[in-house]
Design a protein around this motif. Structure first.
Motif, PDB file in Angstrom:
ATOM      1  N   ALA A 106       0.828  -1.203   0.000  1.00 52.07           N
ATOM      2  CA  ALA A 106       0.000   0.000   0.000  1.00 52.07           C
ATOM      3  C   ALA A 106       0.863   1.254   0.000  1.00 52.07           C
ATOM      4  O   ALA A 106       0.564   2.238  -0.690  1.00 52.07           O
ATOM      5  CB  ALA A 106      -0.937  -0.014   1.203  1.00 52.07           C
ATOM      6  N   ASP A 107       1.949   1.229   0.753  1.00 48.76           N
ATOM      7  CA  ASP A 107       2.846   2.375   0.838  1.00 48.76           C
ATOM      8  C   ASP A 107       3.593   2.581  -0.479  1.00 48.76           C
ATOM      9  O   ASP A 107       3.718   3.710  -0.971  1.00 48.76           O
ATOM     10  CB  ASP A 107       3.837   2.143   1.978  1.00 48.76           C
ATOM     11  N   ARG A 108       4.045   1.490  -1.071  1.00 51.55           N
ATOM     12  CA  ARG A 108       4.818   1.597  -2.308  1.00 51.55           C
ATOM     13  C   ARG A 108       3.972   2.028  -3.488  1.00 51.55           C
ATOM     14  O   ARG A 108       4.413   2.809  -4.336  1.00 51.55           O
ATOM     15  CB  ARG A 108       5.492   0.247  -2.601  1.00 51.55           C
ATOM     16  N   THR A 109       2.742   1.559  -3.557  1.00 53.08           N
ATOM     17  CA  THR A 109       1.891   1.824  -4.716  1.00 53.08           C
ATOM     18  C   THR A 109       0.979   3.031  -4.526  1.00 53.08           C
ATOM     19  O   THR A 109       0.479   3.591  -5.504  1.00 53.08           O
ATOM     20  CB  THR A 109       1.000   0.609  -5.013  1.00 53.08           C
ATOM     21  N   GLY A 110       0.747   3.422  -3.264  1.00 51.35           N
ATOM     22  CA  GLY A 110      -0.207   4.487  -2.996  1.00 51.35           C
ATOM     23  C   GLY A 110      -1.650   4.036  -3.084  1.00 51.35           C
ATOM     24  O   GLY A 110      -2.564   4.859  -2.973  1.00 51.35           O
ATOM     25  N   ALA A 111      -1.873   2.738  -3.262  1.00 53.14           N
ATOM     26  CA  ALA A 111      -3.242   2.219  -3.353  1.00 53.14           C
ATOM     27  C   ALA A 111      -3.930   2.324  -1.997  1.00 53.14           C
ATOM     28  O   ALA A 111      -3.341   1.981  -0.973  1.00 53.14           O
ATOM     29  CB  ALA A 111      -3.225   0.754  -3.807  1.00 53.14           C
ATOM     30  N   PRO A 112      -5.169   2.814  -1.974  1.00 52.44           N
ATOM     31  CA  PRO A 112      -5.867   2.921  -0.688  1.00 52.44           C
ATOM     32  C   PRO A 112      -6.126   1.560  -0.063  1.00 52.44           C
ATOM     33  O   PRO A 112      -6.331   0.558  -0.769  1.00 52.44           O
ATOM     34  CB  PRO A 112      -7.185   3.623  -1.048  1.00 52.44           C
ATOM     35  N   PRO A 161       4.774   6.455   5.063  1.00 51.81           N
ATOM     36  CA  PRO A 161       4.302   7.816   4.759  1.00 51.81           C
ATOM     37  C   PRO A 161       3.306   7.893   3.612  1.00 51.81           C
ATOM     38  O   PRO A 161       2.584   8.894   3.498  1.00 51.81           O
ATOM     39  CB  PRO A 161       5.591   8.571   4.427  1.00 51.81           C
ATOM     40  N   ASN A 162       3.244   6.873   2.761  1.00 52.71           N
ATOM     41  CA  ASN A 162       2.299   6.882   1.634  1.00 52.71           C
ATOM     42  C   ASN A 162       1.101   5.970   1.867  1.00 52.71           C
ATOM     43  O   ASN A 162       0.303   5.763   0.959  1.00 52.71           O
ATOM     44  CB  ASN A 162       3.016   6.470   0.343  1.00 52.71           C
TER      45      ASN A 162
END
Length: 267
Positions: A106-112, A161-162
């Protein structure tokens, strides 16, 4: 209606809702990774065949963090928009070490990452059972609010952080409890608070990092109003929990109206 997408689209059309985000609560947190993958693949057909449809892949957390992470990555590659987990599945909570592979994706891709309440025994096997529907009314909401506290106080949001958590049911209606949160996050007032952030830091991360949806409270004005007062409008997502909560297009339309009643056009 749980599996008839055309009927669901018709209901949303009558209520004046344009786009839909689909998820599969029976498979969120499931222990069978293979069955979950098949379910996600089936739902993908609906999502790919309608440009109004978006999808949250069920993640089989009870099968283990690595299995859930593998399914998350596979689903995103296939076209899903995000993943869905529970407040606790097979004893694994989002802030547990076992869940780290999921959080990393989730952090690496920014996917919710949509966080759904555990449907049964939400806050523990012997607490708030379904006598008088107490678990459904109170237990699920306490579990959602606890998850937010775990993510903030447990430094999960600091570490990722993402990470974009989207917490169901107005975050367990946490906005209505902010006075209690403030009282008990008042550093120096209570002993044994070294593992907690100050209220100012808690509130900052809540506003900056946590998203909530408007489902869960049957279109009542008061919980939505409290959330609008405590959260930036940009962190509140329109949600319905249909077909479990608004059971007709008329009830669904009321969900739309409560948002228009309480917000400015800019919000």
């Amino acid at each position: 209606i749980h599996s008839d997408s055309e009927r669901i689209f018709e209901q949303y059309d009558r209520a004046g809702v344009d786009d839909l985000v689909f998820s599969q609560p029976p498979y969120i947190g499931f222990a069978d990774a293979e069955a979950t993958a098949k379910a996600n693949y089936s739902l993908l057909e609906v999502i790919n065949n309608n440009d109004r449809a978006h999808g949250l892949a069920a993640l089989p957390v009870a099968a283990g963090g690595e299995a859930a992470a593998n399914e998350f990555e596979r689903a995103l590659d296939l076209g899903y928009n995000g993943g869905a987990i529970e407040t606790r599945s097979g004893g694994i909570a989002p802030d547990d070490r076992e869940a780290e592979p999921i959080l990393e994706i989730a952090d690496r891709t920014g996917a919710p990452l949509f966080i759904h309440p555990k449907l049964h025994d939400s806050v523990g096997e012997h607490s708030l059972d379904d006598t008088y529907r107490l678990n459904a009314i109170f237990g699920r909401e306490a579990a959602l609010s606890k998850t937010i506290c775990d993510l903030i106080h447990g430094d999960v949001l600091d570490s990722y952080p993402n990470l974009t958590p989207v917490v169901h049911h107005l975050g367990g209606n946490i906005a209505s409890m902010m006075g209690r949160v403030h009282l008990h996050n008042d550093i120096g007032r209570w002993p044994g608070m070294d593992n907690m952030k100050s209220f100012a830091e808690f509130k900052r991360q809540l506003e900056d990092r946590v998203y909530v949806d408007t489902a869960g409270f049957f279109g009542y004005h008061a919980p939505v109003r409290a959330t609008i007062e405590e959260f930036p409008a940009s962190n509140i997502i329109f949600g319905t929990d249909s077909p479990y909560e608004p059971r007709t297009s008329e009830e669904l339309k009321r969900f739309v109206e409560v948002v228009s009643d309480l917000t400015s056009e800019a919000d």
